[in-house]
Design an enzyme around this catalytic site. Structure first.
Site, PDB file in Angstrom:
ATOM      1  N   LYS A  49       0.754  -1.221  -0.084  1.00 24.98           N
ATOM      2  CA  LYS A  49       0.072   0.034  -0.051  1.00 24.98           C
ATOM      3  C   LYS A  49       0.771   1.186  -0.018  1.00 24.98           C
ATOM      4  O   LYS A  49       0.248   2.345   0.517  1.00 24.98           O
ATOM      5  CB  LYS A  49      -1.067   0.116   1.149  1.00 24.98           C
ATOM      6  CG  LYS A  49      -1.820  -1.224   1.318  1.00 24.98           C
ATOM      7  CD  LYS A  49      -2.179  -1.940   0.146  1.00 24.98           C
ATOM      8  CE  LYS A  49      -3.299  -0.990  -0.832  1.00 24.98           C
ATOM      9  NZ  LYS A  49      -3.581  -2.009  -1.933  1.00 24.98           N
ATOM     10  N   THR A  53       3.970  -0.303  -6.003  1.00 24.20           N
ATOM     11  CA  THR A  53       3.698  -1.338  -7.227  1.00 24.20           C
ATOM     12  C   THR A  53       2.864  -0.580  -8.155  1.00 24.20           C
ATOM     13  O   THR A  53       2.943  -0.563  -9.105  1.00 24.20           O
ATOM     14  CB  THR A  53       3.123  -2.319  -6.228  1.00 24.20           C
ATOM     15  OG1 THR A  53       2.501  -1.846  -4.847  1.00 24.20           O
ATOM     16  CG2 THR A  53       3.959  -3.494  -6.005  1.00 24.20           C
ATOM     17  N   LYS A 109       7.316  -7.476  -9.415  1.00 22.13           N
ATOM     18  CA  LYS A 109       6.818  -6.640  -8.270  1.00 22.13           C
ATOM     19  C   LYS A 109       7.216  -7.546  -6.860  1.00 22.13           C
ATOM     20  O   LYS A 109       7.065  -8.905  -6.997  1.00 22.13           O
ATOM     21  CB  LYS A 109       5.522  -6.512  -8.466  1.00 22.13           C
ATOM     22  CG  LYS A 109       4.767  -6.383  -7.136  1.00 22.13           C
ATOM     23  CD  LYS A 109       3.232  -6.099  -7.369  1.00 22.13           C
ATOM     24  CE  LYS A 109       2.626  -6.164  -6.087  1.00 22.13           C
ATOM     25  NZ  LYS A 109       0.966  -6.116  -5.872  1.00 22.13           N
ATOM     26  N   HIS A 111       6.663  -7.148  -2.425  1.00 26.73           N
ATOM     27  CA  HIS A 111       6.507  -6.563  -1.241  1.00 26.73           C
ATOM     28  C   HIS A 111       7.719  -7.249  -0.221  1.00 26.73           C
ATOM     29  O   HIS A 111       7.653  -6.771   0.897  1.00 26.73           O
ATOM     30  CB  HIS A 111       5.169  -6.499  -0.577  1.00 26.73           C
ATOM     31  CG  HIS A 111       4.365  -5.821  -1.265  1.00 26.73           C
ATOM     32  ND1 HIS A 111       4.183  -4.712  -1.908  1.00 26.73           N
ATOM     33  CD2 HIS A 111       2.932  -6.212  -1.653  1.00 26.73           C
ATOM     34  CE1 HIS A 111       3.177  -4.079  -2.383  1.00 26.73           C
ATOM     35  NE2 HIS A 111       2.554  -5.317  -2.413  1.00 26.73           N
ATOM     36  N   ARG A 133       6.011   5.305   1.078  1.00 30.13           N
ATOM     37  CA  ARG A 133       4.966   6.353   1.525  1.00 30.13           C
ATOM     38  C   ARG A 133       4.741   6.613   2.912  1.00 30.13           C
ATOM     39  O   ARG A 133       5.277   5.650   3.806  1.00 30.13           O
ATOM     40  CB  ARG A 133       3.560   5.584   1.103  1.00 30.13           C
ATOM     41  CG  ARG A 133       2.326   6.644   1.479  1.00 30.13           C
ATOM     42  CD  ARG A 133       1.220   5.727   0.853  1.00 30.13           C
ATOM     43  NE  ARG A 133      -0.189   6.401   0.588  1.00 30.13           N
ATOM     44  CZ  ARG A 133      -1.354   5.996   0.195  1.00 30.13           C
ATOM     45  NH1 ARG A 133      -1.579   4.765  -0.050  1.00 30.13           N
ATOM     46  NH2 ARG A 133      -2.057   6.814  -0.097  1.00 30.13           N
ATOM     47  N   SER A 141      -4.270   3.132   4.389  1.00 29.88           N
ATOM     48  CA  SER A 141      -4.657   2.281   2.963  1.00 29.88           C
ATOM     49  C   SER A 141      -4.444   0.607   3.484  1.00 29.88           C
ATOM     50  O   SER A 141      -5.364   0.043   2.890  1.00 29.88           O
ATOM     51  CB  SER A 141      -3.663   2.711   1.987  1.00 29.88           C
ATOM     52  OG  SER A 141      -3.793   2.016   0.814  1.00 29.88           O
ATOM     53  N   MET A 235      -6.411   5.487 -13.745  1.00 25.26           N
ATOM     54  CA  MET A 235      -6.007   4.489 -13.334  1.00 25.26           C
ATOM     55  C   MET A 235      -7.197   3.758 -12.725  1.00 25.26           C
ATOM     56  O   MET A 235      -7.473   2.483 -12.717  1.00 25.26           O
ATOM     57  CB  MET A 235      -4.799   4.116 -12.455  1.00 25.26           C
ATOM     58  CG  MET A 235      -3.588   4.299 -13.223  1.00 25.26           C
ATOM     59  SD  MET A 235      -1.974   4.220 -12.510  1.00 25.26           S
ATOM     60  CE  MET A 235      -2.047   2.673 -11.475  1.00 25.26           C
ATOM     61  N   MET A 259      -8.389   1.058  -5.941  1.00 22.22           N
ATOM     62  CA  MET A 259      -7.994   2.484  -6.117  1.00 22.22           C
ATOM     63  C   MET A 259      -9.061   3.434  -5.199  1.00 22.22           C
ATOM     64  O   MET A 259      -9.955   3.760  -5.692  1.00 22.22           O
ATOM     65  CB  MET A 259      -8.300   2.818  -7.559  1.00 22.22           C
ATOM     66  CG  MET A 259      -7.157   2.148  -8.439  1.00 22.22           C
ATOM     67  SD  MET A 259      -5.578   2.692  -8.303  1.00 22.22           S
ATOM     68  CE  MET A 259      -4.971   1.642  -9.668  1.00 22.22           C
ATOM     69  N   ARG A 260      -8.715   3.498  -4.054  1.00 26.92           N
ATOM     70  CA  ARG A 260      -9.506   3.857  -2.957  1.00 26.92           C
ATOM     71  C   ARG A 260      -9.739   5.235  -2.733  1.00 26.92           C
ATOM     72  O   ARG A 260     -10.755   5.791  -3.184  1.00 26.92           O
ATOM     73  CB  ARG A 260      -9.062   3.547  -1.440  1.00 26.92           C
ATOM     74  CG  ARG A 260     -10.104   3.225  -0.405  1.00 26.92           C
ATOM     75  CD  ARG A 260      -9.418   3.040   0.762  1.00 26.92           C
ATOM     76  NE  ARG A 260      -8.046   3.835   1.119  1.00 26.92           N
ATOM     77  CZ  ARG A 260      -8.033   5.090   2.056  1.00 26.92           C
ATOM     78  NH1 ARG A 260      -9.218   5.411   2.356  1.00 26.92           N
ATOM     79  NH2 ARG A 260      -6.876   5.737   2.072  1.00 26.92           N
ATOM     80  N   GLY A 262      -6.323   7.841  -2.857  1.00 32.26           N
ATOM     81  CA  GLY A 262      -5.065   8.224  -3.846  1.00 32.26           C
ATOM     82  C   GLY A 262      -4.808   9.764  -3.407  1.00 32.26           C
ATOM     83  O   GLY A 262      -4.332  10.446  -4.231  1.00 32.26           O
TER      84      GLY A 262
END
Ligand code: PPS
Length: 298
Positions: A49, A53, A109, A111, A133, A141, A235, A259-260, A262
């Site tokens: 989150k 990614t 990708k 994590h 972030r 998130s 997106m 995509m909550r 952003g």
């Protein structure tokens, strides 16, 4: 349906070298560690989150295709950029199986925390982009993502989740250890370290940084086009990037979207004043040995 059948089976997290991982990831970890990348492969790494990614993947894909949207919309993001520790519930193949079928150069990708990244990535001097972030927005998130992602346990009440996050008792482990390890290794390992907040502030500048890191040369018009195509709005509507392609058994987006929101600073709508003070005090202690310029507001 019997009582037993109607019980909700919570996914299990397993501790590996002090890091909590999904059970399937833990079982496949030896094979993941043994993965031998090609020197031309690119790794996009982040704590979950952190945006790293999805947003960065889309930018990189468009940069590699000179802004050609059609080429980048031919397959879901998970197929275009194999997720190293991908679960078979998202796709019919694991990340390693997908990688085996693809010719380098591949964009991969992960994590995984620094110490669990396959050593071949460093031995073969692969390029690595890490996106970070700020902790509070990542936590918010991640809290919502726990409702979407059916392969990790439910987050429980907000207060509990805040403490679990602070203790690193969540899937993929401690945010603090994750960002610190990549930050400390960034120069030695030639890692491009990006911040979500910088991308929000000036996406054009950050897209250009990625282009330079990848040794690409792309016209200004195409760069503008890539910035536009990778905006949150575009997106969110892109079915190959918004994870709408993942079955509901794996990602249930009926209540919250992948995509909550952003944005930077959504934590202010979730943390109470007391929670924020407690979090900040703990943060100071955990991060005192590094000076990573995170911003919680723009
Ligand atoms: S994952 O599942 O860990 O790979 O998720 P990840 O992509 O790292 O993080 C998802 C959050 O990033 C936001 N996001 C974006 N923000 C702005 N612009 C763009 N283009 C963009 N793409 C993804 C996404 O909305 C998630 O953040 P929240 O705060 O939940 O909205």
């Amino acid at each position: 349906m019997t009582d037993k059948q109607s019980e909700i089976v919570q996914p299990v997290l397993v501790r590996v070298n002090g890091v909590l991982l999904k059970e399937q990831t833990a079982q496949e970890l030896d094979a993941i560690s043994a993965f031998r990348p090609h020197p031309s492969d690119l790794l996009i790494a982040s704590y979950p989150k952190s945006e790293g990614t999805t947003w960065t993947q889309e930018i990189v894909d468009l940069l590699l295709h000179n802004g050609n949207v059609e080429s980048c919309r031919q397959a879901p993001i998970t197929t275009r950029n194999p997720f190293l520790e991908l679960s078979t519930k998202i796709s019919s193949q694991t990340g390693l199986e997908l990688l085996e079928e693809m010719d380098p150069p591949r964009v991969i990708k992960t994590h995984l925390p620094f110490q669990l990244v396959p050593v071949g990535i460093w031995e073969n001097k692969c390029k690595v982009i890490y996106v970070a972030r700020n902790a509070k927005d990542t936590l918010v998130s991640y809290y919502y993502f726990h409702h979407i992602n059916q392969m990790i346990p439910k987050p429980g009440p907000w207060e509990d989740f805040v403490h679990n996050f602070m203790r690193g008792e969540v899937a993929w482990g401690s945010w603090y250890d994750h960002v610190k390890a990549f930050w400390e290794a960034r120069q030695k390992r030639n890692i491009l370290f990006l911040f979500y907040e910088d991308m929000q502030e000036n996406p054009r500048r950050e897209v250009e940084r990625i282009m330079n890191y990848l040794d690409l040369s792309i016209s200004n018009d195409v760069l503008d086009h890539i910035v536009e195509q990778t905006s949150f709005k575009n997106m969110k509507d892109n079915p190959m990037a918004n994870y709408a392609f993942v079955p509901k058994e794996a990602f249930d987006q009926s209540t919250h979207k992948f995509m909550r929101k952003g944005v930077v600073g959504d934590w202010e709508n979730h943390f109470t004043t007391e929670q924020s003070a407690e979090f900040d005090k703990d943060y100071e202690k955990k991060m005192k040995d590094v000076n990573i310029p995170f911003r919680t507001r723009l």
